[in-house]
Motif scaffolding. Structure first.
Motif, short mmCIF file in Angstrom:
data_model
loop_
_atom_site.label_atom_id
_atom_site.label_comp_id
_atom_site.label_asym_id
_atom_site.label_seq_id
_atom_site.Cartn_x
_atom_site.Cartn_y
_atom_site.Cartn_z
N GLY A 106 0.82 -1.20 0.00
CA GLY A 106 0.00 0.00 0.00
C GLY A 106 0.86 1.26 0.00
O GLY A 106 2.04 1.22 -0.36
N SER A 107 0.26 2.37 0.42
CA SER A 107 0.92 3.67 0.29
C SER A 107 1.89 3.95 1.44
O SER A 107 2.54 4.99 1.46
N PRO B 269 1.98 5.12 4.57
CA PRO B 269 2.05 6.50 5.07
C PRO B 269 3.04 6.67 6.22
O PRO B 269 3.57 7.77 6.42
MG MG Z 1 -2.11 1.32 3.54
#
Ligand code: MG
Ligand code: ATP
Length: 358
Positions: free
Chosen positions: A280-281, A283
Protein backbone atom coordinates in the motif's frame (compact mmCIF):
# COMPACT_ATOMS: atom_id res chain seq x y z
CA UNK A 1 4.87 -4.29 -34.99
CA UNK A 2 4.04 -1.48 -32.60
CA UNK A 3 6.93 0.57 -31.25
CA UNK A 4 5.34 3.52 -29.48
CA UNK A 5 3.36 3.00 -26.32
CA UNK A 6 1.35 5.26 -24.10
CA UNK A 7 1.52 4.55 -20.38
CA UNK A 8 -1.03 6.02 -17.95
CA UNK A 9 0.80 6.81 -14.71
CA UNK A 10 -1.03 6.92 -11.37
CA UNK A 11 1.58 8.01 -8.86
CA UNK A 12 -1.01 7.97 -6.09
CA UNK A 13 -0.53 8.59 -2.40
CA UNK A 14 2.03 8.24 0.38
CA UNK A 15 5.24 6.67 -0.94
CA UNK A 16 3.56 6.34 -4.36
CA UNK A 17 5.24 9.33 -6.05
CA UNK A 18 8.62 8.49 -4.45
CA UNK A 19 8.76 5.00 -5.98
CA UNK A 20 7.10 5.97 -9.27
CA UNK A 21 9.61 8.69 -10.22
CA UNK A 22 12.73 6.47 -10.36
CA UNK A 23 10.71 3.68 -12.02
CA UNK A 24 9.67 5.99 -14.84
CA UNK A 25 13.29 7.12 -15.22
CA UNK A 26 14.45 3.51 -15.55
CA UNK A 27 11.78 2.84 -18.18
CA UNK A 28 12.77 5.97 -20.09
CA UNK A 29 16.38 4.82 -20.13
CA UNK A 30 15.42 1.37 -21.42
CA UNK A 31 13.15 2.78 -24.12
CA UNK A 32 15.79 5.17 -25.33
CA UNK A 33 18.44 2.46 -25.58
CA UNK A 34 15.98 -0.06 -27.02
CA UNK A 35 14.72 2.14 -29.84
CA UNK A 36 11.06 2.20 -28.82
CA UNK A 37 8.91 4.97 -27.44
CA UNK A 38 7.15 5.19 -24.09
CA UNK A 39 4.99 8.24 -23.50
CA UNK A 40 3.95 8.74 -19.88
CA UNK A 41 0.60 10.36 -19.20
CA UNK A 42 0.21 11.59 -15.59
CA UNK A 43 -3.17 10.63 -14.14
CA UNK A 44 -4.06 12.45 -10.92
CA UNK A 45 -6.18 10.28 -8.59
CA UNK A 46 -6.26 8.89 -5.07
CA UNK A 47 -6.85 10.00 -1.50
CA UNK A 48 -4.74 13.17 -1.47
CA UNK A 49 -6.35 14.24 -4.72
CA UNK A 50 -9.76 13.56 -3.19
CA UNK A 51 -8.89 15.67 -0.14
CA UNK A 52 -7.93 18.56 -2.43
CA UNK A 53 -10.69 18.33 -5.03
CA UNK A 54 -13.48 16.06 -3.79
CA UNK A 55 -12.79 13.69 -6.70
CA UNK A 56 -10.79 10.48 -6.20
CA UNK A 57 -10.73 9.41 -9.85
CA UNK A 58 -11.23 12.35 -12.24
CA UNK A 59 -12.96 11.60 -15.56
CA UNK A 60 -9.87 12.83 -17.42
CA UNK A 61 -7.66 10.30 -15.61
CA UNK A 62 -10.11 7.48 -16.27
CA UNK A 63 -10.26 8.44 -19.93
CA UNK A 64 -6.47 8.61 -20.22
CA UNK A 65 -6.24 5.19 -18.57
CA UNK A 66 -8.75 3.77 -21.03
CA UNK A 67 -6.88 5.18 -24.01
CA UNK A 68 -3.40 4.13 -22.85
CA UNK A 69 -1.65 0.89 -23.82
CA UNK A 70 -1.01 0.08 -20.16
CA UNK A 71 -1.61 1.52 -16.72
CA UNK A 72 1.18 1.86 -14.18
CA UNK A 73 -0.01 2.50 -10.65
CA UNK A 74 1.99 2.85 -7.44
CA UNK A 75 -0.27 2.94 -4.38
CA UNK A 76 -3.46 4.74 -3.50
CA UNK A 77 -5.29 5.40 -0.27
CA UNK A 78 -4.52 7.06 3.06
CA UNK A 79 -5.85 5.93 6.44
CA UNK A 80 -7.23 9.33 7.45
CA UNK A 81 -8.86 10.28 4.15
CA UNK A 82 -12.15 8.48 3.52
CA UNK A 83 -15.42 8.93 1.71
CA UNK A 84 -18.21 10.43 3.86
CA UNK A 85 -19.69 6.93 4.40
CA UNK A 86 -16.37 5.82 5.90
CA UNK A 87 -15.20 3.55 3.07
CA UNK A 88 -11.59 3.63 1.92
CA UNK A 89 -10.54 5.50 -1.16
CA UNK A 90 -9.21 2.93 -3.59
CA UNK A 91 -9.55 4.01 -7.22
CA UNK A 92 -7.54 0.92 -8.20
CA UNK A 93 -10.66 -1.13 -7.42
CA UNK A 94 -12.73 1.22 -9.60
CA UNK A 95 -10.24 0.63 -12.43
CA UNK A 96 -10.52 -3.14 -11.97
CA UNK A 97 -14.30 -2.98 -12.29
CA UNK A 98 -14.39 -0.38 -15.04
CA UNK A 99 -11.99 -2.29 -17.29
CA UNK A 100 -13.12 -5.77 -16.23
CA UNK A 101 -9.66 -6.86 -15.14
CA UNK A 102 -10.52 -10.50 -14.45
CA UNK A 103 -7.02 -11.92 -13.97
CA UNK A 104 -5.02 -10.97 -10.89
CA UNK A 105 -1.42 -12.00 -11.52
CA UNK A 106 0.93 -12.45 -8.61
CA UNK A 107 4.44 -13.78 -9.28
CA UNK A 108 6.15 -15.51 -6.36
CA UNK A 109 9.90 -15.50 -6.86
CA UNK A 110 12.54 -16.21 -4.28
CA UNK A 111 15.93 -15.10 -5.55
CA UNK A 112 19.16 -14.92 -3.52
CA UNK A 113 18.83 -12.10 -0.99
CA UNK A 114 15.03 -12.35 -0.78
CA UNK A 115 14.17 -12.31 2.94
CA UNK A 116 12.20 -15.56 2.72
CA UNK A 117 11.34 -17.55 5.86
CA UNK A 118 11.92 -20.75 3.82
CA UNK A 119 15.19 -22.62 3.98
CA UNK A 120 15.95 -23.60 0.41
CA UNK A 121 18.61 -26.14 -0.51
CA UNK A 122 20.98 -25.41 -3.38
CA UNK A 123 19.27 -25.92 -6.72
CA UNK A 124 15.75 -25.37 -5.38
CA UNK A 125 14.36 -22.24 -6.91
CA UNK A 126 10.94 -20.78 -6.33
CA UNK A 127 9.51 -19.00 -9.33
CA UNK A 128 5.81 -19.41 -9.97
CA UNK A 129 2.85 -17.25 -10.87
CA UNK A 130 -0.50 -17.30 -9.15
CA UNK A 131 -3.47 -16.23 -11.25
CA UNK A 132 -6.49 -15.19 -9.23
CA UNK A 133 -9.88 -14.72 -10.89
CA UNK A 134 -10.81 -11.22 -9.71
CA UNK A 135 -14.43 -10.50 -10.63
CA UNK A 136 -16.64 -13.34 -9.35
CA UNK A 137 -16.20 -16.54 -7.29
CA UNK A 138 -16.82 -16.13 -3.57
CA UNK A 139 -16.68 -12.36 -3.91
CA UNK A 140 -19.75 -12.41 -6.13
CA UNK A 141 -22.21 -11.25 -3.48
CA UNK A 142 -19.68 -9.00 -1.75
CA UNK A 143 -21.68 -6.63 0.43
CA UNK A 144 -25.05 -7.98 -0.74
CA UNK A 145 -25.08 -11.39 0.94
CA UNK A 146 -28.29 -12.52 2.59
CA UNK A 147 -28.28 -12.13 6.37
CA UNK A 148 -31.23 -12.89 8.64
CA UNK A 149 -31.55 -13.28 12.39
CA UNK A 150 -30.81 -16.98 12.05
CA UNK A 151 -28.45 -17.50 9.16
CA UNK A 152 -26.24 -15.75 6.66
CA UNK A 153 -25.64 -16.81 3.10
CA UNK A 154 -23.30 -15.77 0.31
CA UNK A 155 -23.06 -17.17 -3.19
CA UNK A 156 -20.12 -18.72 -4.99
CA UNK A 157 -20.51 -17.92 -8.66
CA UNK A 158 -18.34 -19.36 -11.41
CA UNK A 159 -19.33 -18.44 -14.96
CA UNK A 160 -18.27 -20.24 -18.12
CA UNK A 161 -17.48 -16.99 -19.94
CA UNK A 162 -15.08 -15.65 -17.31
CA UNK A 163 -13.54 -19.04 -16.56
CA UNK A 164 -12.83 -19.65 -20.25
CA UNK A 165 -11.05 -16.30 -20.51
CA UNK A 166 -9.16 -17.06 -17.30
CA UNK A 167 -8.00 -20.52 -18.42
CA UNK A 168 -6.99 -19.15 -21.84
CA UNK A 169 -4.97 -16.48 -20.05
CA UNK A 170 -3.29 -19.09 -17.83
CA UNK A 171 -2.39 -21.29 -20.81
CA UNK A 172 -0.99 -18.34 -22.69
CA UNK A 173 1.13 -17.27 -19.73
CA UNK A 174 2.45 -20.83 -19.34
CA UNK A 175 3.34 -20.89 -23.04
CA UNK A 176 5.25 -17.62 -22.75
CA UNK A 177 7.02 -18.85 -19.64
CA UNK A 178 7.91 -22.14 -21.30
CA UNK A 179 9.59 -20.22 -24.11
CA UNK A 180 11.65 -18.49 -21.40
CA UNK A 181 12.80 -21.80 -19.90
CA UNK A 182 10.12 -22.53 -17.28
CA UNK A 183 8.24 -25.82 -17.01
CA UNK A 184 5.14 -24.78 -18.95
CA UNK A 185 2.81 -26.36 -16.43
CA UNK A 186 -0.55 -25.11 -15.13
CA UNK A 187 -2.14 -26.25 -11.86
CA UNK A 188 -5.85 -25.69 -11.34
CA UNK A 189 -6.39 -24.98 -7.63
CA UNK A 190 -9.92 -25.76 -6.46
CA UNK A 191 -12.06 -27.78 -4.09
CA UNK A 192 -13.73 -29.92 -6.71
CA UNK A 193 -14.16 -32.82 -4.28
CA UNK A 194 -16.71 -30.84 -2.25
CA UNK A 195 -18.24 -28.15 -4.46
CA UNK A 196 -19.95 -28.71 -7.78
CA UNK A 197 -19.07 -25.15 -8.78
CA UNK A 198 -15.39 -26.11 -8.55
CA UNK A 199 -15.95 -29.28 -10.56
CA UNK A 200 -17.40 -26.98 -13.21
CA UNK A 201 -14.34 -24.69 -12.93
CA UNK A 202 -12.09 -27.73 -13.31
CA UNK A 203 -13.96 -28.98 -16.39
CA UNK A 204 -13.42 -25.64 -18.11
CA UNK A 205 -9.74 -25.84 -17.16
CA UNK A 206 -9.46 -29.35 -18.60
CA UNK A 207 -11.13 -28.31 -21.85
CA UNK A 208 -8.71 -25.43 -22.32
CA UNK A 209 -5.63 -27.45 -21.42
CA UNK A 210 -6.64 -30.22 -23.83
CA UNK A 211 -5.87 -27.72 -26.57
CA UNK A 212 -2.30 -27.33 -25.34
CA UNK A 213 -0.64 -30.75 -25.51
CA UNK A 214 2.73 -29.01 -25.18
CA UNK A 215 1.85 -27.79 -21.67
CA UNK A 216 1.60 -29.84 -18.50
CA UNK A 217 -1.61 -29.64 -16.51
CA UNK A 218 -2.84 -30.93 -13.17
CA UNK A 219 -5.26 -30.20 -10.34
CA UNK A 220 -4.70 -29.56 -6.66
CA UNK A 221 -7.07 -28.97 -3.79
CA UNK A 222 -6.61 -25.59 -2.20
CA UNK A 223 -5.80 -26.98 1.25
CA UNK A 224 -3.04 -29.20 -0.14
CA UNK A 225 -1.79 -26.27 -2.21
CA UNK A 226 -1.38 -24.13 0.92
CA UNK A 227 0.76 -26.87 2.44
CA UNK A 228 2.82 -27.44 -0.72
CA UNK A 229 3.46 -23.72 -1.15
CA UNK A 230 5.33 -23.89 2.15
CA UNK A 231 6.86 -27.33 1.92
CA UNK A 232 7.69 -27.74 -1.78
CA UNK A 233 6.97 -24.46 -3.57
CA UNK A 234 9.47 -25.25 -6.34
CA UNK A 235 7.00 -27.72 -7.91
CA UNK A 236 4.73 -24.93 -9.17
CA UNK A 237 4.91 -23.00 -12.42
CA UNK A 238 1.52 -21.38 -13.10
CA UNK A 239 -1.44 -21.73 -10.73
CA UNK A 240 -4.96 -20.66 -11.58
CA UNK A 241 -7.70 -20.31 -9.02
CA UNK A 242 -10.94 -18.74 -7.83
CA UNK A 243 -11.17 -15.25 -6.31
CA UNK A 244 -11.23 -16.02 -2.56
CA UNK A 245 -8.71 -18.86 -2.76
CA UNK A 246 -6.48 -16.56 -4.80
CA UNK A 247 -6.86 -13.78 -2.26
CA UNK A 248 -5.64 -16.04 0.53
CA UNK A 249 -2.90 -17.83 -1.42
CA UNK A 250 -1.46 -14.55 -2.70
CA UNK A 251 -0.87 -13.35 0.84
CA UNK A 252 0.75 -16.68 1.55
CA UNK A 253 2.92 -16.04 -1.51
CA UNK A 254 3.90 -12.59 -0.21
CA UNK A 255 4.79 -14.24 3.11
CA UNK A 256 7.07 -16.72 1.30
CA UNK A 257 8.90 -13.80 -0.25
CA UNK A 258 9.39 -12.30 3.19
CA UNK A 259 7.08 -9.35 2.80
CA UNK A 260 5.89 -6.74 0.42
CA UNK A 261 9.04 -4.95 -0.65
CA UNK A 262 9.68 -7.30 -3.58
CA UNK A 263 6.11 -8.26 -4.53
CA UNK A 264 4.77 -6.97 -7.86
CA UNK A 265 1.33 -7.63 -9.31
CA UNK A 266 -0.89 -7.07 -12.33
CA UNK A 267 -4.63 -6.93 -12.91
CA UNK A 268 -5.26 -7.93 -16.49
CA UNK A 269 -8.35 -7.86 -18.70
CA UNK A 270 -8.96 -8.36 -22.40
CA UNK A 271 -8.06 -4.81 -23.41
CA UNK A 272 -6.49 -3.19 -20.39
CA UNK A 273 -4.03 -3.98 -17.65
CA UNK A 274 -2.91 -2.31 -14.43
CA UNK A 275 0.56 -2.98 -12.99
CA UNK A 276 1.20 -2.14 -9.35
CA UNK A 277 3.18 -3.28 -6.31
CA UNK A 278 1.30 -5.43 -3.79
CA UNK A 279 2.04 -3.04 -0.97
CA UNK A 280 0.00 0.00 0.00
CA UNK A 281 0.92 3.67 0.29
CA UNK A 282 2.94 3.12 3.51
CA UNK A 283 2.05 6.50 5.07
CA UNK A 284 4.28 5.67 8.07
CA UNK A 285 7.42 6.14 5.95
CA UNK A 286 6.13 8.50 3.25
CA UNK A 287 8.14 11.64 2.55
CA UNK A 288 11.37 10.23 3.99
CA UNK A 289 12.87 8.86 0.79
CA UNK A 290 13.38 5.41 2.32
CA UNK A 291 10.67 3.34 0.59
CA UNK A 292 11.79 0.27 -1.32
CA UNK A 293 11.20 0.92 -5.05
CA UNK A 294 11.80 -2.69 -6.14
CA UNK A 295 8.19 -3.94 -6.08
CA UNK A 296 7.26 -0.97 -8.24
CA UNK A 297 10.17 -1.59 -10.62
CA UNK A 298 9.30 -5.31 -10.85
CA UNK A 299 5.70 -4.31 -11.65
CA UNK A 300 7.06 -2.16 -14.48
CA UNK A 301 8.98 -5.21 -15.74
CA UNK A 302 5.71 -7.17 -15.78
CA UNK A 303 4.21 -4.34 -17.81
CA UNK A 304 6.98 -4.64 -20.40
CA UNK A 305 6.36 -8.42 -20.57
CA UNK A 306 2.65 -7.89 -21.12
CA UNK A 307 3.09 -5.17 -23.73
CA UNK A 308 5.58 -7.40 -25.54
CA UNK A 309 3.09 -10.26 -25.51
CA UNK A 310 0.04 -8.31 -26.61
CA UNK A 311 1.84 -6.34 -29.32
CA UNK A 312 4.44 -8.84 -30.42
CA UNK A 313 7.29 -6.50 -29.47
CA UNK A 314 10.40 -8.59 -28.66
CA UNK A 315 12.48 -5.55 -27.64
CA UNK A 316 10.14 -4.93 -24.73
CA UNK A 317 10.24 -8.58 -23.67
CA UNK A 318 14.01 -8.48 -23.54
CA UNK A 319 13.88 -5.30 -21.46
CA UNK A 320 11.36 -6.79 -19.02
CA UNK A 321 13.77 -9.66 -18.41
CA UNK A 322 16.76 -7.29 -18.12
CA UNK A 323 14.99 -5.07 -15.61
CA UNK A 324 14.07 -8.08 -13.48
CA UNK A 325 17.62 -9.43 -13.69
CA UNK A 326 19.00 -6.04 -12.64
CA UNK A 327 16.78 -5.94 -9.53
CA UNK A 328 17.73 -9.57 -8.76
CA UNK A 329 21.41 -8.67 -8.99
CA UNK A 330 21.08 -5.71 -6.62
CA UNK A 331 19.06 -7.79 -4.13
CA UNK A 332 21.59 -10.64 -4.30
CA UNK A 333 24.54 -8.31 -3.81
CA UNK A 334 22.71 -6.80 -0.82
CA UNK A 335 24.67 -3.56 -0.44
CA UNK A 336 22.42 -1.10 -2.25
CA UNK A 337 19.08 -2.05 -0.76
CA UNK A 338 16.59 -0.25 1.47
CA UNK A 339 16.03 -0.81 5.19
CA UNK A 340 13.26 -3.38 4.76
CA UNK A 341 15.82 -5.62 3.00
CA UNK A 342 18.44 -5.01 5.67
CA UNK A 343 20.27 -2.19 3.90
CA UNK A 344 20.77 1.50 4.53
CA UNK A 345 20.00 2.90 1.07
CA UNK A 346 17.30 5.40 0.27
CA UNK A 347 14.79 4.97 -2.53
CA UNK A 348 16.83 6.88 -5.12
CA UNK A 349 20.13 5.18 -4.33
CA UNK A 350 18.52 1.74 -4.58
CA UNK A 351 16.99 2.64 -7.94
CA UNK A 352 20.34 4.05 -9.10
CA UNK A 353 21.93 0.69 -8.27
CA UNK A 354 19.37 -0.98 -10.56
CA UNK A 355 20.26 1.51 -13.31
CA UNK A 356 23.94 0.69 -12.81
CA UNK A 357 23.22 -3.05 -12.95
CA UNK A 358 21.42 -2.50 -16.26
MG1 MG B 1 -2.11 1.32 3.54
P1 ATP C 1 -3.13 -1.33 1.98
O1 ATP C 1 -3.02 0.14 1.67
O2 ATP C 1 -3.01 -2.19 0.79
O3 ATP C 1 -4.24 -1.67 2.92
P2 ATP C 1 -1.53 -1.61 4.30
O4 ATP C 1 -2.00 -0.32 4.90
O5 ATP C 1 -1.96 -2.88 4.88
O6 ATP C 1 -1.79 -1.65 2.74
P3 ATP C 1 1.14 -0.91 3.49
O7 ATP C 1 0.81 0.50 3.16
O8 ATP C 1 1.51 -1.80 2.37
O9 ATP C 1 0.02 -1.63 4.33
O10 ATP C 1 2.27 -0.93 4.58
C1 ATP C 1 2.48 -2.03 5.48
C2 ATP C 1 3.85 -1.90 6.13
O11 ATP C 1 4.85 -2.22 5.15
C3 ATP C 1 4.15 -0.51 6.61
O12 ATP C 1 4.89 -0.54 7.80
C4 ATP C 1 4.98 0.08 5.51
O13 ATP C 1 5.87 1.06 5.93
C5 ATP C 1 5.72 -1.13 4.94
N1 ATP C 1 5.95 -0.96 3.50
C6 ATP C 1 5.03 -1.08 2.53
N2 ATP C 1 5.56 -0.84 1.33
C7 ATP C 1 6.87 -0.57 1.53
C8 ATP C 1 7.96 -0.25 0.68
N3 ATP C 1 7.82 -0.15 -0.64
N4 ATP C 1 9.16 -0.05 1.25
C9 ATP C 1 9.34 -0.15 2.58
N5 ATP C 1 8.35 -0.45 3.44
C10 ATP C 1 7.12 -0.66 2.93
Amino acid sequence: MKSNFEIAVFEGDGIGPEIMAPTVRLLEGLAQAGGYGLRFVPCPAGAAHYARTGDSLPAASLEAAGAADAILLSAMGLPDVRYPDGTEISPQIDLRKRFNLFAGVRPVRITPGTPTPLRLEGGQSVDFVLIRESTEGLFHTQGTGHVTQDYAEETLRITRATSEKLMRFAARLATTRKAAGHAGHVTCVDKANVFRAFAFFREIFDAEMAQHPDLGADHAYVDATALWMVDRPWIFDVMVTENMFGDILSDLGAGLMGGLGLAPSADIGEQHAVFQPCHGSAPDIAGQGVANPFAMILSAAMMLDWLADTHDAPALRADGARLRAAVDAVVAEGRNVTRDLGGTCGTEAAADAVAAAL
